[in-house]
Design a protein around this motif. Structure first.
Motif, PDB file in Angstrom:
ATOM      1  N   TRP A 133      27.130   7.660  19.830  1.00 48.45           N
ATOM      2  CA  TRP A 133      28.037   7.945  18.728  1.00 48.45           C
ATOM      3  C   TRP A 133      28.068   9.450  18.521  1.00 48.45           C
ATOM      4  O   TRP A 133      27.027  10.115  18.621  1.00 48.45           O
ATOM      5  CB  TRP A 133      27.580   7.268  17.435  1.00 48.45           C
ATOM      6  N   ALA A 174      28.176  12.328  15.955  1.00 49.72           N
ATOM      7  CA  ALA A 174      27.741  12.348  14.558  1.00 49.72           C
ATOM      8  C   ALA A 174      27.978  13.717  13.920  1.00 49.72           C
ATOM      9  O   ALA A 174      27.961  14.749  14.595  1.00 49.72           O
ATOM     10  CB  ALA A 174      26.262  11.987  14.460  1.00 49.72           C
ATOM     11  N   GLU A 218      26.841  15.412  10.038  1.00 39.97           N
ATOM     12  CA  GLU A 218      26.243  15.258   8.709  1.00 39.97           C
ATOM     13  C   GLU A 218      25.849  13.807   8.425  1.00 39.97           C
ATOM     14  O   GLU A 218      26.084  13.266   7.348  1.00 39.97           O
ATOM     15  CB  GLU A 218      27.201  15.779   7.635  1.00 39.97           C
ATOM     16  N   GLY A 219      25.261  13.174   9.435  1.00 34.09           N
ATOM     17  CA  GLY A 219      24.769  11.821   9.274  1.00 34.09           C
ATOM     18  C   GLY A 219      25.815  10.731   9.327  1.00 34.09           C
ATOM     19  O   GLY A 219      25.503   9.554   9.135  1.00 34.09           O
ATOM     20  N   CYS A 220      27.051  11.098   9.613  1.00 34.97           N
ATOM     21  CA  CYS A 220      28.150  10.130   9.644  1.00 34.97           C
ATOM     22  C   CYS A 220      28.658   9.980  11.080  1.00 34.97           C
ATOM     23  O   CYS A 220      28.820  10.971  11.798  1.00 34.97           O
ATOM     24  CB  CYS A 220      29.273  10.605   8.731  1.00 34.97           C
ATOM     25  N   ARG A 221      28.904   8.752  11.481  1.00 32.17           N
ATOM     26  CA  ARG A 221      29.494   8.516  12.801  1.00 32.17           C
ATOM     27  C   ARG A 221      30.972   8.883  12.757  1.00 32.17           C
ATOM     28  O   ARG A 221      31.737   8.304  11.986  1.00 32.17           O
ATOM     29  CB  ARG A 221      29.336   7.051  13.193  1.00 32.17           C
ATOM     30  N   VAL A 222      31.369   9.815  13.602  1.00 31.93           N
ATOM     31  CA  VAL A 222      32.743  10.312  13.558  1.00 31.93           C
ATOM     32  C   VAL A 222      33.500  10.070  14.857  1.00 31.93           C
ATOM     33  O   VAL A 222      34.676  10.415  14.963  1.00 31.93           O
ATOM     34  CB  VAL A 222      32.759  11.819  13.210  1.00 31.93           C
ATOM     35  N   HIS A 238      38.589  11.598  10.875  1.00 27.91           N
ATOM     36  CA  HIS A 238      37.764  12.802  10.968  1.00 27.91           C
ATOM     37  C   HIS A 238      38.412  13.896  11.823  1.00 27.91           C
ATOM     38  O   HIS A 238      37.746  14.870  12.183  1.00 27.91           O
ATOM     39  CB  HIS A 238      36.389  12.443  11.531  1.00 27.91           C
TER      40      HIS A 238
END
Length: 311
Positions: free
Chosen positions: A82, A84, A86-90, A116
Motif C-alpha cells: 500500500w 501510505a 501520514e498513516g493513511c493508505r492512499v 488523494h
C-alpha cells in the motif's frame, strides 16, 4: 533490495499488503482502475465502487479478457505494498526484489486513489524510494509506462526522469550521475539541456520543418558522447519522447537522417527519434487491436498502420 523495502516500511512510506482476501481484492481493484484510466481515460474509484468496477471493466480493460493475477503471486520478484501518507493508505505500489538481477529498484503498480490526487503523493513516493535505494547501494530506480498513457508519460517527464528505452513500454529512470534535464517546448522550437552546478548547459535544439524534425546538437553534447556519458546515450530519447507528447515530427531532415531511418529497426528500443517513431506506431497499433481507446498526439510522418500491416 529487501533492505530498501524495510526502510520504506519503517518510515511509513509504504505498508505491507496482508494475505487477507479482502485486502488482496482491493489492491487488485486498484490495478484494474489504473488499467481503465490508462486504456479508456475513465476514472473509477476502486475503494467505493469495486464490484461495479469489476463487472463493467474487467473483461474490457485487460488484454483478451484475462483476469488479473493475485498480487502476492510473484512476490519472489515483485512485492506489492500500500502507498501510505501520514498513516493513511492512499494508493498502491510494488517494488522489485532484485530476484531478476536488476541493479535498479524497479517500481510498478503505482496508483493513487482519486480522493488523494493533486497532493504530490506519487512524486514524493518516487523521490523517497530513489533516495533510499541510492543510500543502500542501488544506482537509482526505474518505472515503466505505456506510451499511450499520456498523463503518466507527462507526469514522469515533469519529474525530470530520463527515458532509458522503449522495448515494450517507455522506461523512465533516475540514476546516479545523471543531472536534472531541462526541456523547453514552444509551438515551433524546443530545447534540451541539463542543469549542472546550478547552470544550464544547452545540448539540443529542435524545430518543426514541415513534417520533418530539425535537430541541432551543441558542441557540449558531442563532448558528452566522447565521455561516454549517460547524458549522451539517454538525452536524445528523453527529448524525443517529450517532443512526441507535443506532436512534433520525429523524422529528421533527409540529409541528416537517411541512414538512421534506413536502420530504424535497429535502434527502435532506445535512443534516436526515428526509433521512437517506429515504436509509437507499433505501440498504438497493439493497443487498438485490443479495442483500447488510444488518445495520443498525431506525429507527422508516422503511418499509423494496423498491427497486421506493420512490417
Amino acid at each position: 533490495m529487501r533492505a530498501i523495502h524495510a526502510v520504506l516500511v519503517a518510515e511509513g512510506a509504504i505498508e505491507p499488503l496482508a494475505m487477507d482476501d479482502a485486502e488482496a481484492r482491493l489492491w487488485t481493484d486498484c490495478e484494474l482502475a489504473s488499467l481503465v484510466e490508462g486504456r479508456f481515460s475513465e476514472r473509477v474509484d476502486p475503494a467505493a465502487r469495486g464490484a461495479e468496477l469489476r463487472a463493467a471493466w474487467e473483461a474490457r480493460a485487460t488484454r483478451d479478457g484475462v483476469q488479473l493475477g493475485a498480487p502476492h503471486a510473484g512476490a519472489r520478484y515483485v512485492v506489492p505494498y500500500w502507498l501510505a501518507q501520514e498513516g493513511c493508505r492512499v494508493g498502491t505500489i510494488a517494488l522489485s526484489t532484485g530476484g531478476l538481477g536488476g541493479a535498479l529498484l524497479e517500481v510498478s503498480s503505482l496508483y493513487v486513489l482519486p480522493a488523494h490526487r493533486g497532493r504530490g503523493v506519487a512524486g514524493a513516493a518516487l523521490r523517497r524510494a530513489d533516495g533510499v535505494a541510492r543510500a543502500h547501494g542501488a544506482p537509482g530506480l526505474c518505472v515503466r509506462t505505456p506510451w499511450t498513457w499520456q498523463r503518466a508519460v507527462r507526469f514522469y517527464l515533469g519529474l525530470r526522469m530520463w527515458v532509458a528505452g522503449w522495448a515494450h513500454a517507455l522506461e523512465f529512470t533516475w540514476r546516479r550521475g545523471l543531472p536534472a534535464h531541462d526541456i523547453e517546448i514552444g509551438d515551433g522550437e524546443a530545447t534540451f539541456g541539463v542543469v549542472v552546478d546550478g547552470r544550464r548547459e544547452h545540448l539540443i535544439r529542435a524545430s518543426r520543418e514541415g513534417d520533418r524534425l530539425g535537430w541541432v546538437e551543441s558542441p557540449r553534447m558531442e563532448a558528452y558522447r566522447v565521455e561516454r556519458s549517460d547524458v549522451a546515450s539517454l538525452g536524445p530519447g528523453t527529448f524525443a519522447v517529450a517532443l512526441a507528447t507535443r506532436g512534433f515530427p520525429l523524422l529528421r531532415s533527409p540529409t541528416r537522417s537517411e541512414d538512421r531511418w534506413r536502420a530504424r529497426h535497429g535502434p527502435s528500443c532506445a535512443g534516436e527519434p526515428e526509433g521512437l517513431a517506429r515504436a509509437i506506431e507499433l505501440f498504438e497499433a497493439v493497443e487498438r487491436s485490443f479495442g483500447f481507446d488510444v488518445r495520443t498526439p498525431r506525429i507527422p510522418g508516422v503511418l499509423y498502420r494496423a498491427y497486421d500491416d506493420i512490417d
